[in-house]
Design a protein around this motif. Structure first.
Motif, PDB file in Angstrom:
ATOM      1  N   GLU A  12       0.835  -1.197   0.000  1.00 37.12           N
ATOM      2  CA  GLU A  12       0.000   0.000   0.000  1.00 37.12           C
ATOM      3  C   GLU A  12       0.874   1.253   0.000  1.00 37.12           C
ATOM      4  OE1 GLU A  12      -3.554  -1.774   2.877  1.00 37.12           O
ATOM      5  OE2 GLU A  12      -1.969  -0.505   3.723  1.00 37.12           O
ATOM      6  N   ILE A  13       0.364   2.295  -0.630  1.00 35.91           N
ATOM      7  CA  ILE A  13       0.975   3.614  -0.488  1.00 35.91           C
ATOM      8  C   ILE A  13       0.219   4.332   0.621  1.00 35.91           C
ATOM      9  CG2 ILE A  13       1.498   5.817  -1.606  1.00 35.91           C
ATOM     10  CD1 ILE A  13       1.475   4.344  -4.284  1.00 35.91           C
ATOM     11  N   ARG A  14       0.852   4.466   1.772  1.00 38.73           N
ATOM     12  CA  ARG A  14       0.185   5.069   2.925  1.00 38.73           C
ATOM     13  C   ARG A  14       0.535   6.545   3.021  1.00 38.73           C
ATOM     14  NH1 ARG A  14       0.783   0.160   7.423  1.00 38.73           N
ATOM     15  NH2 ARG A  14      -0.499  -1.341   6.246  1.00 38.73           N
ATOM     16  N   LYS A  15      -0.445   7.331   3.415  1.00 35.71           N
ATOM     17  CA  LYS A  15      -0.285   8.787   3.429  1.00 35.71           C
ATOM     18  C   LYS A  15      -0.644   9.368   4.798  1.00 35.71           C
ATOM     19  CE  LYS A  15      -1.349   8.893  -1.500  1.00 35.71           C
ATOM     20  NZ  LYS A  15      -2.262   9.355  -2.564  1.00 35.71           N
ATOM     21  N   ASP A  16      -0.385   8.569   5.858  1.00 34.82           N
ATOM     22  CA  ASP A  16      -0.722   9.036   7.208  1.00 34.82           C
ATOM     23  C   ASP A  16       0.423   9.802   7.860  1.00 34.82           C
ATOM     24  OD1 ASP A  16       0.946   6.887   7.499  1.00 34.82           O
ATOM     25  OD2 ASP A  16      -0.446   5.648   8.639  1.00 34.82           O
ATOM     26  N   THR A  17       1.459  10.098   7.084  1.00 34.63           N
ATOM     27  CA  THR A  17       2.538  10.966   7.538  1.00 34.63           C
ATOM     28  C   THR A  17       2.754  12.042   6.485  1.00 34.63           C
ATOM     29  OG1 THR A  17       4.259   9.650   6.479  1.00 34.63           O
ATOM     30  CG2 THR A  17       3.663   9.036   8.727  1.00 34.63           C
ATOM     31  N   GLU A  18       3.643  12.959   6.772  1.00 34.17           N
ATOM     32  CA  GLU A  18       3.900  14.043   5.818  1.00 34.17           C
ATOM     33  C   GLU A  18       4.470  13.512   4.499  1.00 34.17           C
ATOM     34  OE1 GLU A  18       6.676  18.056   5.651  1.00 34.17           O
ATOM     35  OE2 GLU A  18       5.820  17.420   7.574  1.00 34.17           O
ATOM     36  N   THR A  19       5.249  12.436   4.588  1.00 33.97           N
ATOM     37  CA  THR A  19       5.842  11.827   3.393  1.00 33.97           C
ATOM     38  C   THR A  19       5.183  10.485   3.129  1.00 33.97           C
ATOM     39  OG1 THR A  19       7.962  12.880   3.906  1.00 33.97           O
ATOM     40  CG2 THR A  19       7.989  11.062   2.339  1.00 33.97           C
ATOM     41  N   PRO A  20       4.563  10.286   1.961  1.00 34.32           N
ATOM     42  CA  PRO A  20       3.965   8.987   1.646  1.00 34.32           C
ATOM     43  C   PRO A  20       5.021   7.881   1.694  1.00 34.32           C
ATOM     44  CG  PRO A  20       3.311  10.651   0.037  1.00 34.32           C
ATOM     45  CD  PRO A  20       4.406  11.251   0.860  1.00 34.32           C
ATOM     46  N   TYR A  21       4.593   6.678   2.072  1.00 33.01           N
ATOM     47  CA  TYR A  21       5.538   5.569   2.187  1.00 33.01           C
ATOM     48  C   TYR A  21       4.852   4.257   1.817  1.00 33.01           C
ATOM     49  CZ  TYR A  21       3.236   4.595   6.692  1.00 33.01           C
ATOM     50  OH  TYR A  21       2.310   4.318   7.665  1.00 33.01           O
ATOM     51  N   LEU A  22       5.666   3.216   1.614  1.00 35.38           N
ATOM     52  CA  LEU A  22       5.168   1.894   1.255  1.00 35.38           C
ATOM     53  C   LEU A  22       5.097   1.007   2.491  1.00 35.38           C
ATOM     54  CD1 LEU A  22       7.258   1.181  -1.982  1.00 35.38           C
ATOM     55  CD2 LEU A  22       4.914   2.019  -1.844  1.00 35.38           C
ATOM     56  N   ALA A  23       4.047   0.186   2.562  1.00 36.72           N
ATOM     57  CA  ALA A  23       3.915  -0.765   3.663  1.00 36.72           C
ATOM     58  C   ALA A  23       3.112  -1.963   3.183  1.00 36.72           C
ATOM     59  CB  ALA A  23       3.236  -0.120   4.864  1.00 36.72           C
ATOM     60  N   LEU A  24       3.404  -3.120   3.751  1.00 39.84           N
ATOM     61  CA  LEU A  24       2.652  -4.323   3.416  1.00 39.84           C
ATOM     62  C   LEU A  24       1.308  -4.303   4.122  1.00 39.84           C
ATOM     63  CD1 LEU A  24       2.831  -7.069   1.904  1.00 39.84           C
ATOM     64  CD2 LEU A  24       3.613  -8.063   4.060  1.00 39.84           C
ATOM     65  N   GLY A  25       0.253  -4.500   3.356  1.00 42.88           N
ATOM     66  CA  GLY A  25      -1.088  -4.547   3.918  1.00 42.88           C
ATOM     67  C   GLY A  25      -1.918  -5.591   3.201  1.00 42.88           C
ATOM     68  N   GLU A  26      -3.216  -5.407   3.244  1.00 40.95           N
ATOM     69  CA  GLU A  26      -4.120  -6.326   2.567  1.00 40.95           C
ATOM     70  C   GLU A  26      -4.995  -5.553   1.603  1.00 40.95           C
ATOM     71  OE1 GLU A  26      -6.320  -8.879   5.199  1.00 40.95           O
ATOM     72  OE2 GLU A  26      -4.662 -10.320   5.206  1.00 40.95           O
ATOM     73  N   ALA A  27      -5.368  -6.224   0.514  1.00 46.95           N
ATOM     74  CA  ALA A  27      -6.252  -5.634  -0.489  1.00 46.95           C
ATOM     75  C   ALA A  27      -7.229  -6.693  -0.955  1.00 46.95           C
ATOM     76  CB  ALA A  27      -5.435  -5.111  -1.674  1.00 46.95           C
ATOM     77  N   ALA A  28      -8.313  -6.242  -1.516  1.00 49.15           N
ATOM     78  CA  ALA A  28      -9.285  -7.183  -2.076  1.00 49.15           C
ATOM     79  C   ALA A  28      -8.684  -7.909  -3.269  1.00 49.15           C
ATOM     80  CB  ALA A  28     -10.537  -6.429  -2.501  1.00 49.15           C
ATOM     81  N   MET A  29      -9.055  -9.153  -3.447  1.00 48.97           N
ATOM     82  CA  MET A  29      -8.607  -9.900  -4.631  1.00 48.97           C
ATOM     83  C   MET A  29      -9.049  -9.161  -5.897  1.00 48.97           C
ATOM     84  SD  MET A  29      -6.866 -12.765  -4.396  1.00 48.97           S
ATOM     85  CE  MET A  29      -7.358 -13.793  -5.766  1.00 48.97           C
ATOM     86  N   PRO A  30      -8.172  -9.063  -6.887  1.00 43.39           N
ATOM     87  CA  PRO A  30      -8.558  -8.366  -8.120  1.00 43.39           C
ATOM     88  C   PRO A  30      -9.643  -9.108  -8.887  1.00 43.39           C
ATOM     89  CG  PRO A  30      -6.402  -9.422  -8.374  1.00 43.39           C
ATOM     90  CD  PRO A  30      -6.785  -9.575  -6.935  1.00 43.39           C
ATOM     91  N   GLN A  31     -10.521  -8.354  -9.485  1.00 38.17           N
ATOM     92  CA  GLN A  31     -11.564  -8.919 -10.339  1.00 38.17           C
ATOM     93  C   GLN A  31     -11.051  -8.965 -11.782  1.00 38.17           C
ATOM     94  OE1 GLN A  31     -14.692  -9.934  -8.996  1.00 38.17           O
ATOM     95  NE2 GLN A  31     -13.556  -9.578  -7.101  1.00 38.17           N
ATOM     96  N   TYR A  32     -11.175 -10.082 -12.431  1.00 35.14           N
ATOM     97  CA  TYR A  32     -10.708 -10.199 -13.814  1.00 35.14           C
ATOM     98  C   TYR A  32     -11.896 -10.302 -14.763  1.00 35.14           C
ATOM     99  CZ  TYR A  32     -11.468 -15.254 -13.239  1.00 35.14           C
ATOM    100  OH  TYR A  32     -12.030 -16.483 -13.011  1.00 35.14           O
ATOM    101  N   GLY A  33     -11.724  -9.707 -15.960  1.00 39.94           N
ATOM    102  CA  GLY A  33     -12.796  -9.684 -16.937  1.00 39.94           C
ATOM    103  C   GLY A  33     -12.678 -10.782 -17.974  1.00 39.94           C
ATOM    104  N   ALA A  34     -13.542 -10.722 -18.966  1.00 33.92           N
ATOM    105  CA  ALA A  34     -13.614 -11.769 -19.992  1.00 33.92           C
ATOM    106  C   ALA A  34     -12.333 -11.865 -20.813  1.00 33.92           C
ATOM    107  CB  ALA A  34     -14.809 -11.518 -20.910  1.00 33.92           C
TER     108      ALA A  34
END
Length: 333
Positions: A12-34
């Protein structure tokens, strides 16, 4: 999608500080199309546009994943209803508009390529972004031909190492610039005929000397800024100059007279927002023209370092530091 988890690990690109940073988090599984495939990602390449995205300078196009990562390698675990060229279990590498820094990614089937023989997932993840970019710019747009002189700035970057090998493989005379004697030697080892240390040499004069005053027919530039004027001077008559990044900034004050007198062509492009059909056409060209060279071991991606997905911020720091030669790859567990 019932066979897959609802959530996945992703950067994730987190923006809870003055400088955005990268951190490992969780995301929804991507939806794939036809027209898509779902890929279990094994490795993802790290590129400078990813660094720009973190600080808000290169947002994903509408509809694209907010997760960083423009290239990946992995195994197809599901296919869309209209996909006929791929099957579950195929191992592929692919260009994506985002979403590479994750355990799974939805990928347009047209943008997938088979992993070349002899390469593993780590190496394959370093192919798409640079090979698509170099082919599209140097061969499609600039029409580099055998016997012409090709100048690439940043010869030890991911783009540079790819451009040197491809231009040489297709019969061009290759000149590269780099920032140290060690990097210049790396360029020569990859096939560059001449390598110029831009910190101690004037690349304009060196290019003129190397070409008996003629100049370079095609110039691939990731620097911009004051390099714009210098590229005009280093270019041959009817030379083609491609600007694909702005390491020295997107603004330049220049004299355009050489552009007219030399009948130069100045071009620019980005891949990320281009339609799937365009990227699919590049993929087809690569499969026909370049993949045989990879399969034969005549060219290969240059991998500098592998970093675990959870330490994506460390991978970005390596690119910022500028000491790397070749690609930095995230390994996805």
């Amino acid at each position: 999608m019932s066979d897959f988890p609802a959530q996945m690990k992703a950067i994730e690109i987190r923006k809870d500080t003055e400088t955005p940073y990268l951190a490992l988090g969780e995301a929804a599984m991507p939806q794939y199309g036809a027209e898509d495939v779902l890929v279990r990602v094994k490795a993802s390449g790290v590129n400078r546009p990813d660094l720009m995205q973190v600080v808000g300078m290169y947002p994903p196009p509408p509809g694209a994943s907010e997760i960083p990562g423009l290239e990946l390698a992995g195994e197809i675990v599901a296919i869309g209803s209209n996909v006929t060229d791929w099957k579950v279990g195929d191992q592929i590498c692919a260009l994506v508009t985002g979403g590479g820094y994750a355990q799974y990614a939805a990928v347009p089937a047209a943008q997938c390529l088979p992993i070349p023989g002899g390469l593993g997932m780590i190496e394959a993840a370093g192919l798409p972004e640079t090979f698509f970019t170099v082919w599209h710019n140097v061969f499609d747009k600039a029409q580099l031909k055998a016997g012409e002189t090709f100048l690439v700035h940043g010869g030890t970057s991911g783009i540079g190492t790819t451009a040197i090998q491809l231009a040489k493989a297709f019969g061009a005379k290759v000149i590269a610039t780099a920032g140290s004697d060690e990097k210049c030697q790396a360029c020569r080892d990859l096939g560059a005929d001449i390598a110029i240390n831009y910190k101690t040499q004037d690349f304009v004069e060196e290019v003129k000397t190397a070409t008996d005053g003629k100049g370079a027919d095609v110039i691939l530039d990731m620097v911009a800024g004051d390099y714009v004027s210098r590229n005009f001077k280093a270019a041959a008559f009817e030379g083609r100059i491609l600007i694909i990044a702005f390491l020295r900034g997107p603004k330049a004050e220049t004299n355009f007279t050489p552009l007219l007198l030399k009948r130069l062509t100045l071009m620019g492009s980005t891949l990320r927002a281009q339609p799937v059909a365009n990227k699919g056409a590049i993929a087809n060209a690569l499969r026909n023209q370049v993949w045989p060279l990879l399969n034969a071991g005549k060219i290969a991606p240059v991998i500098y370092q592998t970093v675990p997905l959870a330490k994506a911020a460390d991978a970005h720091a390596i690119l910022k530091g500028g000491a790397h030669i070749g690609k930095v790859i995230l390994e996805v567990d």
